[in-house]
Design an enzyme around this catalytic site. Structure first.
Site, short mmCIF file in Angstrom:
data_model
loop_
_atom_site.label_atom_id
_atom_site.label_comp_id
_atom_site.label_asym_id
_atom_site.label_seq_id
_atom_site.Cartn_x
_atom_site.Cartn_y
_atom_site.Cartn_z
N SER A 199 49.89 -26.22 50.53
CA SER A 199 50.00 -24.83 50.06
C SER A 199 50.41 -23.76 51.25
CB SER A 199 48.78 -24.24 49.49
OG SER A 199 49.16 -24.06 48.13
N HIS A 232 55.33 -24.29 46.28
CA HIS A 232 55.53 -25.63 46.61
C HIS A 232 56.84 -26.00 46.37
CE1 HIS A 232 51.48 -27.16 47.08
NE2 HIS A 232 51.10 -25.94 46.30
N HIS A 267 49.88 -32.11 42.10
CA HIS A 267 48.70 -32.03 41.82
C HIS A 267 48.06 -32.49 40.73
CE1 HIS A 267 49.59 -28.77 45.03
NE2 HIS A 267 48.37 -29.04 45.59
N TYR A 280 45.81 -31.05 38.82
CA TYR A 280 45.56 -30.19 37.72
C TYR A 280 47.06 -29.68 36.93
CZ TYR A 280 47.38 -27.06 41.54
OH TYR A 280 48.18 -26.34 42.62
N GLU A 281 48.13 -29.93 37.43
CA GLU A 281 49.26 -29.78 36.64
C GLU A 281 49.44 -30.76 35.49
OE1 GLU A 281 52.77 -29.34 39.47
OE2 GLU A 281 51.33 -29.99 40.94
N ALA A 307 45.69 -26.49 52.20
CA ALA A 307 44.94 -25.35 52.21
C ALA A 307 43.63 -25.33 51.30
CB ALA A 307 45.60 -24.16 51.42
N MET A 364 41.76 -28.62 46.39
CA MET A 364 42.49 -29.44 44.98
C MET A 364 43.25 -30.66 45.34
SD MET A 364 43.16 -26.03 42.87
CE MET A 364 41.87 -24.40 43.10
N SER A 365 43.29 -31.47 46.42
CA SER A 365 44.35 -32.36 46.73
C SER A 365 43.71 -33.23 47.70
CB SER A 365 45.64 -31.67 47.30
OG SER A 365 45.36 -30.96 48.49
N ASN A 392 40.63 -19.25 53.14
CA ASN A 392 39.62 -18.32 52.80
C ASN A 392 38.38 -19.06 52.77
OD1 ASN A 392 40.85 -19.98 50.25
ND2 ASN A 392 38.70 -19.64 49.81
N HIS A 431 45.18 -16.54 44.91
CA HIS A 431 46.16 -17.58 45.57
C HIS A 431 46.99 -16.61 46.58
CE1 HIS A 431 48.57 -20.85 45.92
NE2 HIS A 431 49.90 -20.23 45.36
N1 HPA Z 1 38.74 -23.85 46.58
C1 HPA Z 1 39.58 -24.81 46.17
N2 HPA Z 1 40.80 -24.83 46.67
C2 HPA Z 1 41.46 -24.19 47.63
C3 HPA Z 1 40.66 -23.03 48.00
C4 HPA Z 1 39.26 -22.70 47.59
O1 HPA Z 1 38.62 -21.85 47.90
N3 HPA Z 1 41.25 -22.40 48.99
C5 HPA Z 1 42.54 -23.03 49.11
N4 HPA Z 1 42.57 -23.81 48.32
#
Ligand code: HPA
Length: 269
Positions: A28, A59, A81, A83-84, A111, A209-210, A233, A245
């Site tokens: 990301s 993406h 992903h 989650y898609e 990310a 998430m990946s 973050n 996001h």
């Molecule tokens: N959690 C999950 N996935 C992420 C995060 C997060 O805080 N930041 C970027 N991708």
């Protein structure tokens, strides 16, 4: 070999006979790395018969074939992903494809939210290991015997040799590289503070998430793997801020120059 994998492979081979040595998956906000390399050819995911196409903003969806220094690479600009809504076998199909195209090494990037108290947004964390128990294994189902064994070893998913390469590259780039364990959860929602505390107790340093699923599929086929998280973050509850996001994108943008230098140095080494 799985039918779908075969179809996709043939579809790409109709367009290019490029033989990559290194495969790179861009996370990301890190997608524009591919625009800066010496591009040989590109193949949009939509041009590949049977290929799962990603929907998340930020993406792009294409394979970029080209050279970084004198190393032939294939880059996934935009990943798929879980989650898609795709089955795990589709999520890792592009990874397997890159392996079948000839890539022996895989550099995974993403990310992630920082769990480790020593991490700050904008840090890079090299993956020393992962925890993937929050998602189904991509290897569930009939084993693809021509790719790898039924019960593959996962004791060194992130190659110690590549870890050394990444450490040295960071040091040459004067980047303060963090290291740690990545936890993959499904998303798409960010975690609750309690879930982040759980990840911390499990031994996680970052959450996302990946990546772990792709690493498992790649390791299954014997690829040598390296991984880097951009800590965009602090994970929920570690920071008092709500997660957005946009913040993920902004941090990734802010550090993208360092990211490019680091990745280029790693590949050239
Ligand atoms: N959690 C999950 N996935 C992420 C995060 C997060 O805080 N930041 C970027 N991708």
């Amino acid at each position: 070999m799985e039918k779908k994998l075969q179809t996709c492979l043939a579809s790409i081979r109709e367009k290019t006979d490029f033989k990559p040595e290194v495969a790179l998956i861009l996370g990301s906000g890190l997608g524009d790395y591919a625009d800066g390399i010496q591009i040989e050819t590109t193949v949009d995911y939509t041009e590949i018969e049977g290929f799962p196409v990603s929907t998340v903003t930020g993406h792009k969806g294409r394979f970029v074939f080209g050279n970084v220094g004198d190393v032939p690479v294939v880059i996934m600009q935009g990943r798929v992903h879980y989650y898609e809504g795709y089955p795990m076998s589709d999520v890792v199909l592009p990874t397997r494809l890159m392996g079948l195209l000839g890539a022996k090494k895989l550099l995974l990037t993403n990310a992630a939210g920082g769990i480790n108290e020593n991490f700050r947004p904008g840090d890079f964390m090299m993956l020393t290991d992962h925890i993937a128990t929050g998602v189904p294994s991509p290897l569930i189902g009939p084993n693809l015997d021509d790719l790898g064994p039924r019960f593959p070893d996962m004791s060194e998913v992130y190659s110690h040799r590549i870890q050394d390469v990444i450490r040295n590259a960071a040091s040459e780039c004067e980047i303060d590289l963090k290291e740690g364990v990545y936890v993959q959860l499904t998303g798409p929602n960010y975690e609750t503070p309690a879930e982040v505390r759980m990840c911390k107790i499990w031994g996680g340093d970052a959450v996302g998430m990946s990546t772990a699923c792709e690493a498992m599929a790649a390791r299954h086929m014997g690829m040598e793997i390296g991984g880097i998280s951009c800590i965009t973050n602090l994970a929920a509850g570690i920071s008092k801020e709500k997660l957005d996001h946009k913040e993920v994108q902004e941090t990734a943008d802010r550090v993208s120059k360092d990211f490019k230098r680091l990745v280029t140095k790693i590949i050239e080494t």
